[in-house]
Each structure stands twice: as C-alpha cells, then as structure tokens.
Design a protein around this motif. Sequence first.
Motif, PDB file in Angstrom:
ATOM      1  N   ASN A   1      -5.715   5.333 -12.036  1.00 28.54           N
ATOM      2  CA  ASN A   1      -4.490   6.045 -11.664  1.00 28.54           C
ATOM      3  C   ASN A   1      -3.716   6.405 -12.929  1.00 28.54           C
ATOM      4  O   ASN A   1      -3.369   5.524 -13.717  1.00 28.54           O
ATOM      5  N   PRO A   2      -3.437   7.703 -13.159  1.00 26.60           N
ATOM      6  CA  PRO A   2      -2.705   8.082 -14.375  1.00 26.60           C
ATOM      7  C   PRO A   2      -1.275   7.568 -14.382  1.00 26.60           C
ATOM      8  O   PRO A   2      -0.655   7.479 -15.437  1.00 26.60           O
ATOM      9  N   ASN A   3      -0.739   7.224 -13.197  1.00 23.59           N
ATOM     10  CA  ASN A   3       0.614   6.685 -13.095  1.00 23.59           C
ATOM     11  C   ASN A   3       0.513   5.204 -12.772  1.00 23.59           C
ATOM     12  O   ASN A   3       0.364   4.817 -11.626  1.00 23.59           O
ATOM     13  N   GLN A   4       0.596   4.367 -13.800  1.00 25.41           N
ATOM     14  CA  GLN A   4       0.451   2.932 -13.601  1.00 25.41           C
ATOM     15  C   GLN A   4       1.701   2.281 -13.011  1.00 25.41           C
ATOM     16  O   GLN A   4       1.723   1.075 -12.794  1.00 25.41           O
ATOM     17  N   GLU A   5       2.733   3.086 -12.742  1.00 20.80           N
ATOM     18  CA  GLU A   5       3.919   2.611 -12.034  1.00 20.80           C
ATOM     19  C   GLU A   5       4.020   3.262 -10.657  1.00 20.80           C
ATOM     20  O   GLU A   5       5.082   3.289 -10.040  1.00 20.80           O
ATOM     21  N   ASP A   6       2.912   3.725 -10.165  1.00 13.27           N
ATOM     22  CA  ASP A   6       2.859   4.429  -8.884  1.00 13.27           C
ATOM     23  C   ASP A   6       3.300   3.513  -7.741  1.00 13.27           C
ATOM     24  O   ASP A   6       2.898   2.353  -7.668  1.00 13.27           O
ATOM     25  N   GLN A   7       4.132   4.031  -6.856  1.00 14.17           N
ATOM     26  CA  GLN A   7       4.562   3.296  -5.672  1.00 14.17           C
ATOM     27  C   GLN A   7       4.275   4.068  -4.388  1.00 14.17           C
ATOM     28  O   GLN A   7       4.782   3.713  -3.322  1.00 14.17           O
ATOM     29  N   SER A   8       3.472   5.102  -4.489  1.00 19.31           N
ATOM     30  CA  SER A   8       3.091   5.875  -3.312  1.00 19.31           C
ATOM     31  C   SER A   8       1.852   5.242  -2.677  1.00 19.31           C
ATOM     32  O   SER A   8       0.791   5.200  -3.308  1.00 19.31           O
ATOM     33  N   PRO A   9       1.940   4.743  -1.452  1.00 20.35           N
ATOM     34  CA  PRO A   9       0.771   4.120  -0.832  1.00 20.35           C
ATOM     35  C   PRO A   9      -0.431   5.047  -0.754  1.00 20.35           C
ATOM     36  O   PRO A   9      -1.582   4.596  -0.896  1.00 20.35           O
ATOM     37  N   GLU A  10      -0.184   6.354  -0.540  1.00 17.94           N
ATOM     38  CA  GLU A  10      -1.287   7.304  -0.396  1.00 17.94           C
ATOM     39  C   GLU A  10      -2.058   7.472  -1.707  1.00 17.94           C
ATOM     40  O   GLU A  10      -3.292   7.404  -1.742  1.00 17.94           O
ATOM     41  N   SER A  11      -1.344   7.698  -2.808  1.00 12.82           N
ATOM     42  CA  SER A  11      -2.047   7.907  -4.076  1.00 12.82           C
ATOM     43  C   SER A  11      -2.650   6.591  -4.585  1.00 12.82           C
ATOM     44  O   SER A  11      -3.722   6.590  -5.200  1.00 12.82           O
ATOM     45  N   ILE A  12      -1.985   5.460  -4.328  1.00 16.76           N
ATOM     46  CA  ILE A  12      -2.553   4.172  -4.704  1.00 16.76           C
ATOM     47  C   ILE A  12      -3.872   3.947  -3.965  1.00 16.76           C
ATOM     48  O   ILE A  12      -4.864   3.511  -4.554  1.00 16.76           O
ATOM     49  N   ARG A  13      -3.888   4.279  -2.681  1.00 14.97           N
ATOM     50  CA  ARG A  13      -5.108   4.140  -1.886  1.00 14.97           C
ATOM     51  C   ARG A  13      -6.207   5.054  -2.434  1.00 14.97           C
ATOM     52  O   ARG A  13      -7.374   4.670  -2.501  1.00 14.97           O
ATOM     53  N   PHE A  14      -5.849   6.261  -2.820  1.00 12.39           N
ATOM     54  CA  PHE A  14      -6.816   7.223  -3.354  1.00 12.39           C
ATOM     55  C   PHE A  14      -7.496   6.676  -4.613  1.00 12.39           C
ATOM     56  O   PHE A  14      -8.699   6.853  -4.810  1.00 12.39           O
ATOM     57  N   PHE A  15      -6.719   5.984  -5.463  1.00 12.68           N
ATOM     58  CA  PHE A  15      -7.269   5.467  -6.714  1.00 12.68           C
ATOM     59  C   PHE A  15      -7.804   4.033  -6.585  1.00 12.68           C
ATOM     60  O   PHE A  15      -8.148   3.409  -7.588  1.00 12.68           O
ATOM     61  N   GLY A  16      -7.887   3.523  -5.344  1.00 16.16           N
ATOM     62  CA  GLY A  16      -8.485   2.218  -5.124  1.00 16.16           C
ATOM     63  C   GLY A  16      -7.622   1.052  -5.522  1.00 16.16           C
ATOM     64  O   GLY A  16      -8.150  -0.036  -5.816  1.00 16.16           O
ATOM     65  N   GLY A  17      -6.291   1.226  -5.512  1.00 16.10           N
ATOM     66  CA  GLY A  17      -5.391   0.131  -5.855  1.00 16.10           C
ATOM     67  C   GLY A  17      -5.135  -0.796  -4.678  1.00 16.10           C
ATOM     68  O   GLY A  17      -5.440  -0.480  -3.532  1.00 16.10           O
ATOM     69  N   PHE A  18      -4.547  -1.946  -4.964  1.00 18.83           N
ATOM     70  CA  PHE A  18      -4.239  -2.946  -3.944  1.00 18.83           C
ATOM     71  C   PHE A  18      -2.930  -2.668  -3.235  1.00 18.83           C
ATOM     72  O   PHE A  18      -2.682  -3.185  -2.149  1.00 18.83           O
ATOM     73  N   GLY A  19      -2.040  -1.914  -3.845  1.00 17.70           N
ATOM     74  CA  GLY A  19      -0.679  -1.775  -3.364  1.00 17.70           C
ATOM     75  C   GLY A  19      -0.575  -1.199  -1.962  1.00 17.70           C
ATOM     76  O   GLY A  19      -1.193  -0.183  -1.648  1.00 17.70           O
ATOM     77  N   ASN A  20       0.242  -1.851  -1.117  1.00 18.51           N
ATOM     78  CA  ASN A  20       0.512  -1.387   0.242  1.00 18.51           C
ATOM     79  C   ASN A  20       1.992  -1.554   0.549  1.00 18.51           C
ATOM     80  O   ASN A  20       2.691  -2.356  -0.080  1.00 18.51           O
ATOM     81  N   ASP A  21       2.449  -0.786   1.534  1.00 17.61           N
ATOM     82  CA  ASP A  21       3.829  -0.882   2.001  1.00 17.61           C
ATOM     83  C   ASP A  21       3.903  -1.940   3.095  1.00 17.61           C
ATOM     84  O   ASP A  21       3.401  -1.734   4.201  1.00 17.61           O
ATOM     85  N   GLY A  22       4.538  -3.069   2.819  1.00 16.42           N
ATOM     86  CA  GLY A  22       4.666  -4.121   3.805  1.00 16.42           C
ATOM     87  C   GLY A  22       6.054  -4.252   4.391  1.00 16.42           C
ATOM     88  O   GLY A  22       6.257  -4.988   5.346  1.00 16.42           O
ATOM     89  N   SER A  23       7.034  -3.543   3.820  1.00 13.98           N
ATOM     90  CA  SER A  23       8.411  -3.649   4.287  1.00 13.98           C
ATOM     91  C   SER A  23       8.831  -2.473   5.153  1.00 13.98           C
ATOM     92  O   SER A  23       9.915  -2.478   5.718  1.00 13.98           O
ATOM     93  N   GLY A  24       7.994  -1.435   5.242  1.00 21.10           N
ATOM     94  CA  GLY A  24       8.306  -0.289   6.081  1.00 21.10           C
ATOM     95  C   GLY A  24       9.227   0.720   5.442  1.00 21.10           C
ATOM     96  O   GLY A  24       9.768   1.586   6.135  1.00 21.10           O
ATOM     97  N   ASP A  25       9.421   0.661   4.109  1.00 21.43           N
ATOM     98  CA  ASP A  25      10.322   1.617   3.450  1.00 21.43           C
ATOM     99  C   ASP A  25       9.587   2.802   2.846  1.00 21.43           C
ATOM    100  O   ASP A  25      10.187   3.643   2.180  1.00 21.43           O
TER     101      ASP A  25
END
Length: 355
Positions: free
Chosen positions: A114-138
């Motif tokens: 991921n070129p943005n290592q501070e990415d907080q978008s669940p969609e782009s994180i998923r695209f690049f195979g990251g672990f990050g998910n939205d668990g709080s619903g925001d």
Amino acid sequence: MLALFRIAAIRKTVLCLSAAAMLWGDSDAVAAAVAGNKHAVSSEAAPGKENLSASRKQLYDQMSAATGIAWFRFAAIDQYERTIAKKKSGTAEQAQPRLTGISFPPPVWSGPLNPNQEDQSPESIRFFGGFGNDGSGDGLADPENDADVLYSMARHLMKYGDSSSDFNIGVWEYYHNGRATQRIEQFAKLYEHFGRLDLSGSAFPLPVGKNYSYRSTWGTGRSWGGARIHEGTDLFTPYGMTVRSTCFGIVETKGWNRYGGWRIGIRDIENRYHYYAHLAGFEKSLSRGDIVAPGQTIGWVGSSGYGKPGTQGKFPPHLHYGIYRDRGITEWAFDPYPLLKQWETQEYRALKKHK
C-alpha cells in the motif's frame, strides 16, 4: 462463512453503540463516535487507572459477543503485547489513551504494498491485503481505535476456527513465533481459569515467621559448572521447609536440571518466569500446565543439583529463587531480592493485622 455474514449484519448495531459507549463514556461521545469523530471527545472521558481492568473486560466482552471469540483470548493477546512492548521515552501521552496494547505495524495494518502506510480506508486496505478493519462502525480502520484493532484481530482468528487448537494456529500464523504462541496460550488458560483480569497477588516463597535467612547474592560467582554468575537469591532454611508459589501462574517446567537439581518453573501473567531450585521434591499433584495461586505449596527445600539426576548434599539445604522476564525474543534475569523483601513485608503486615 455464515458466521462472518452474521457478524457483518450485527456489527453496526452492536459495536457502533456498545463499544463506542464504553470507549468514550457518555451519550455525547456515542454521537461523536457514530459520526466518525472519536477525537471530538475530551481525554477526561478516558477511564482512570483504577477502572482499566473493568473497561478492558467490558471491551473484550462486547467484542466476544460480536465475533464469538472468547473474551479471555482477546485478553491473552492484549496482555502478551503489553508485556513485550518497549516503553517509549520522551514522547507526550496521547490525547486519547488506548485501553489495549495490541499494535499492528503499518505494513501489516495497511498492506505491505500500500503506497499509503497511514491508510484508514477499509476498502483500499482490503485491496492491498492489510489486516485493518472497521470495528467501531465509523467507516474508518484506525490502528489507534481499540474496537478496530480487536475486530481486525478477530477477523484473522476466525479464519482458523473456534477451538483452542484453532486459536493457537491463528496466533502462530500471525506472530510466526513459537514463544509468543506458548505465552498467549498460557495467559488465556489463566484468564479462563480465574475468570478475571486482575491476577496481581503475590506471596513470599517460604512461610513467613519460620526459620530462614537470605541476603542479596545477585551477580556473585558460582563454584560449579564453569564461569557464570548467580542469577537469583538463596534462601537458607532447614531441609524439608515448604516452598510456595509466589504468584498466580502456570507450571511451565518441572524436573531435573544439573545446576538447579529438582526444580520447578512458573510463568505469571506479567510474562515473568519464577524459578525454584535445589528442591527435595515436588507437590505430587502438580504437573506441567497446572495452574497455581500465591501461597500454594509446590515443593520442599532440599540440596539437590550440581550433577546427574538424584545428586544431593553438595551444599547446605536452601531454596534458590530466580525471576526472569520475557521480552518476546530474549528472556533475561533480574535481581529478585527487592521483590522478596516486599512480599515478606506485605505478609508480615497482613499477619499482624489479622491477629
């Protein structure tokens, strides 16, 4: 797969309100969380130290209800991360202190490519195979949001199944470290057994008031086994004196060691290894993997060691007590004498107060 779809369906209603309410503490904070602005809440809403255990337990319970993963497994991973975390010096405290200590490296959270290592978008994180998910619903996958972090870890663990062995596989696949897998399994077992997070009690390793003596012997030379230093404190007492567990913990080792003779090792929830050596024998009911409590009998003082199994009498009877801390890769000893004095004083005061 059906479980994952159910989780997705209830995530907005359960976590967005209940987890956010716990994390930020009042109805205004809930509204801010739902609006995706957790930083709008004052840091004064964060729980004090005396409420940390209760707040963490509440968060684990809420995430357990949403994912089906037992609360004590979240607690075990969190505790392991906190015990190996290096303290940062010279940095200001966060405006919003986190409840949990689980931390994902940016390439793991956002995806290694991921070129943005501070990415907080669940969609782009998923695209690049990251672990990050939205668990709080925001709508954000924020690595500083406890609900997001726990839910992301849960999504990883759920890929492997629900059993204890499945959990261990999931932990191994995340850490790729046998030591980490063992520690987390031990912590989960302790939390499950006692049913609470606070396992901070302690006891002196010998019955206080009995005939014993000790002093600081840390770092002195040893007379047998080559060049080495003394990594512990020797407590001299008559043969057969009761040896007690100093902590809530789990028996990690039990048997013969050519230096320590008949010895037993206990791991506590702070990732410290308590080492009791030169015993005359063990409490027969204890086995590796068993759970012990402070003050519980684990063996008796002897003079075993300095040779092949069964060697006795090469020195006066005493208990060698050592303590080691695991930092994830290495485990190092530290001087137990200050802790021994502290535990002894606490027990004397408790006995005096009881009388």
